[in-house]
Enzyme design. Structure first.
Site, mmCIF file in Angstrom:
data_model
loop_
_atom_site.group_PDB
_atom_site.id
_atom_site.type_symbol
_atom_site.label_atom_id
_atom_site.label_comp_id
_atom_site.label_asym_id
_atom_site.label_seq_id
_atom_site.Cartn_x
_atom_site.Cartn_y
_atom_site.Cartn_z
ATOM 1 N N ASP A 1 27.333 39.101 -4.381
ATOM 2 C CA ASP A 1 28.269 38.176 -5.015
ATOM 3 C C ASP A 1 27.714 37.792 -6.383
ATOM 4 O O ASP A 1 27.019 36.801 -6.533
ATOM 5 C CB ASP A 1 28.486 36.931 -4.146
ATOM 6 C CG ASP A 1 29.635 36.093 -4.701
ATOM 7 O OD1 ASP A 1 30.121 35.196 -3.986
ATOM 8 O OD2 ASP A 1 30.046 36.351 -5.848
ATOM 9 N N ASN A 2 28.076 38.647 -7.381
ATOM 10 C CA ASN A 2 27.612 38.372 -8.757
ATOM 11 C C ASN A 2 28.498 37.358 -9.451
ATOM 12 O O ASN A 2 28.329 37.102 -10.633
ATOM 13 C CB ASN A 2 27.565 39.691 -9.559
ATOM 14 C CG ASN A 2 26.534 40.656 -8.989
ATOM 15 O OD1 ASN A 2 25.486 40.236 -8.503
ATOM 16 N ND2 ASN A 2 26.846 41.953 -9.010
ATOM 17 N N CYS B 1 47.609 27.132 -1.151
ATOM 18 C CA CYS B 1 48.348 28.208 -0.467
ATOM 19 C C CYS B 1 47.933 28.260 1.005
ATOM 20 O O CYS B 1 46.999 27.585 1.439
ATOM 21 C CB CYS B 1 48.040 29.546 -1.142
ATOM 22 S SG CYS B 1 46.340 30.079 -0.881
ATOM 23 N N SER C 1 40.154 34.133 -6.037
ATOM 24 C CA SER C 1 40.715 33.085 -6.908
ATOM 25 C C SER C 1 40.552 33.428 -8.381
ATOM 26 O O SER C 1 41.177 32.819 -9.245
ATOM 27 C CB SER C 1 40.024 31.740 -6.618
ATOM 28 O OG SER C 1 38.682 31.770 -7.074
ATOM 29 N N ASP D 1 32.855 39.546 -0.991
ATOM 30 C CA ASP D 1 31.733 39.187 -1.877
ATOM 31 C C ASP D 1 30.644 38.422 -1.121
ATOM 32 O O ASP D 1 30.918 37.386 -0.521
ATOM 33 C CB ASP D 1 32.264 38.345 -3.047
ATOM 34 C CG ASP D 1 33.269 39.139 -3.891
ATOM 35 O OD1 ASP D 1 34.420 38.683 -4.029
ATOM 36 O OD2 ASP D 1 32.934 40.232 -4.358
ATOM 37 N N CYS E 1 43.601 36.828 -1.070
ATOM 38 C CA CYS E 1 44.311 35.635 -1.553
ATOM 39 C C CYS E 1 44.053 35.539 -3.051
ATOM 40 O O CYS E 1 42.910 35.408 -3.482
ATOM 41 C CB CYS E 1 43.781 34.379 -0.874
ATOM 42 S SG CYS E 1 44.246 32.855 -1.774
ATOM 43 N N ASP F 1 34.426 39.236 5.257
ATOM 44 C CA ASP F 1 34.472 38.714 3.890
ATOM 45 C C ASP F 1 34.003 39.839 2.974
ATOM 46 O O ASP F 1 33.323 40.771 3.427
ATOM 47 C CB ASP F 1 33.503 37.520 3.851
ATOM 48 C CG ASP F 1 33.346 36.938 2.481
ATOM 49 O OD1 ASP F 1 32.229 36.942 1.958
ATOM 50 O OD2 ASP F 1 34.368 36.520 1.908
ATOM 51 N N CYS G 1 46.978 31.112 2.376
ATOM 52 C CA CYS G 1 46.146 32.296 2.647
ATOM 53 C C CYS G 1 44.693 32.142 2.230
ATOM 54 O O CYS G 1 43.838 32.899 2.672
ATOM 55 C CB CYS G 1 46.753 33.540 2.020
ATOM 56 S SG CYS G 1 47.315 33.429 0.323
HETATM 57 O O1 LIG Z 1 33.583 35.937 -0.620
HETATM 58 P P1 LIG Z 1 35.011 36.388 -0.890
HETATM 59 O O2 LIG Z 1 36.047 35.502 -0.181
HETATM 60 O O3 LIG Z 1 35.214 37.869 -0.605
HETATM 61 O O4 LIG Z 1 35.264 36.208 -2.492
HETATM 62 C C1 LIG Z 1 34.623 35.159 -3.185
HETATM 63 C C2 LIG Z 1 34.910 35.388 -4.643
HETATM 64 O O5 LIG Z 1 36.280 35.432 -4.875
HETATM 65 C C3 LIG Z 1 34.388 34.285 -5.525
HETATM 66 O O6 LIG Z 1 34.686 33.024 -4.929
HETATM 67 C C4 LIG Z 1 34.349 31.951 -5.816
HETATM 68 O O7 LIG Z 1 34.655 30.745 -5.141
HETATM 69 P P2 LIG Z 1 36.031 29.969 -5.495
HETATM 70 O O8 LIG Z 1 37.180 30.865 -5.015
HETATM 71 O O9 LIG Z 1 36.062 29.755 -7.004
HETATM 72 O O10 LIG Z 1 35.961 28.645 -4.710
HETATM 73 C C5 LIG Z 1 32.848 31.946 -6.149
HETATM 74 O O11 LIG Z 1 32.116 31.642 -4.965
HETATM 75 C C6 LIG Z 1 32.405 33.320 -6.652
HETATM 76 O O12 LIG Z 1 30.983 33.376 -6.710
HETATM 77 C C7 LIG Z 1 32.890 34.415 -5.744
HETATM 78 O O13 LIG Z 1 32.607 35.683 -6.350
HETATM 79 MG MG LIG Z 2 31.861 35.727 0.300
HETATM 80 ZN ZN LIG Z 3 46.414 32.298 -1.180
#
Ligand SMILES: O=P(O)(O)OC[C@@H](O)[C@H]1O[C@@H](OP(=O)(O)O)[C@@H](O)[C@@H](O)[C@@H]1O
Ligand SMILES: [Mg+2]
Ligand SMILES: [Zn+2]
Length: 172
Positions: free
Chosen positions: A15-16, A96, A52, A9, A88, A7, A98
């Site tokens: 994860d800001n 989706c 997202s 963030d 994704c 992963d 992915c």
């Molecule tokens: O941890 P990975 O998968 O690398 O990426 C997570 C991020 O895209 C964001 O995903 C969002 O969740 P939602 O996608 O809104 O449910 C939130 O949790 C954010 O804090 C976070 O930065």
């Molecule tokens: Mg993450």
């Molecule tokens: Zn996707």
């Protein structure tokens, strides 16, 4: 090929919240040493990240690509070369294939690389990261503690660790 899926963030960077700017990308302490260790052990490193923020209109695909290229260059400068990224860009409501916990990113990676599930690992900070790996047939899972609660994975992940810094104690 033995692979460590990661992963982004919360595991590679703090994860800001919907991180898309270089200035807001803080590498987690120890990540370069850990990646060099995994590389020395012969693991292919594949990042699988839900972005997202693109689908939500918080930043653009170009923003993501600029940050992603910068991140890969930083790894390259630190001697980490065998690393690839799958992402994704969709919102949850897009349904989706992915977005984790779905396995589309893992399947896309397995079209590009011959992945041996039995010797591969997943490192994530959310339940959906661990679930995605299990859905794809990877049983070696590591939950990294972050700002996110991950009650299910506290019990289901093979290991629960404070940060990627200590990964050499778990992945041999
Ligand atoms: O941890 P990975 O998968 O690398 O990426 C997570 C991020 O895209 C964001 O995903 C969002 O969740 P939602 O996608 O809104 O449910 C939130 O949790 C954010 O804090 C976070 O930065
Ligand atoms: Mg993450
Ligand atoms: Zn996707």
């Amino acid at each position: 090929m033995k692979t460590v899926f990661l992963d982004r963030d919360g595991v590679i960077n703090k994860d800001n919240g919907y991180v898309f700017e270089i200035d807001n990308f803080e590498f987690i302490d120890g990540v370069f040493d850990s990646f060099r260790y995994l590389q020395r052990k012969g693991y292919n490193l594949i990042i699988v990240t839900n972005q997202s923020g693109i689908g939500r209109g918080r930043y653009t695909l170009e923003d993501f690509n600029i940050l992603n290229n910068w991140m890969l260059q930083e790894f390259q400068k630190k001697g980490v070369t065998n690393i690839d990224v799958f992402f994704c860009p969709h919102k949850p409501e897009d349904n989706c294939k992915c977005r984790k916990p779905n396995t589309g990113m893992f399947e896309a990676a397995s079209l590009k690389y011959k992945i041996d599930n039995n010797s591969s690992w997943m490192i994530g900070d959310k339940d959906i990261d661990i679930e995605a790996a299990l859905n794809f047939g990877i049983k070696n899972t590591i939950l990294v503690k972050s700002i996110h609660k991950a009650e299910n994975s506290e019990n289901s992940a093979k290991f629960v660790i404070p940060s990627i810094k200590t990964i050499s104690n778990y992945i041999k």
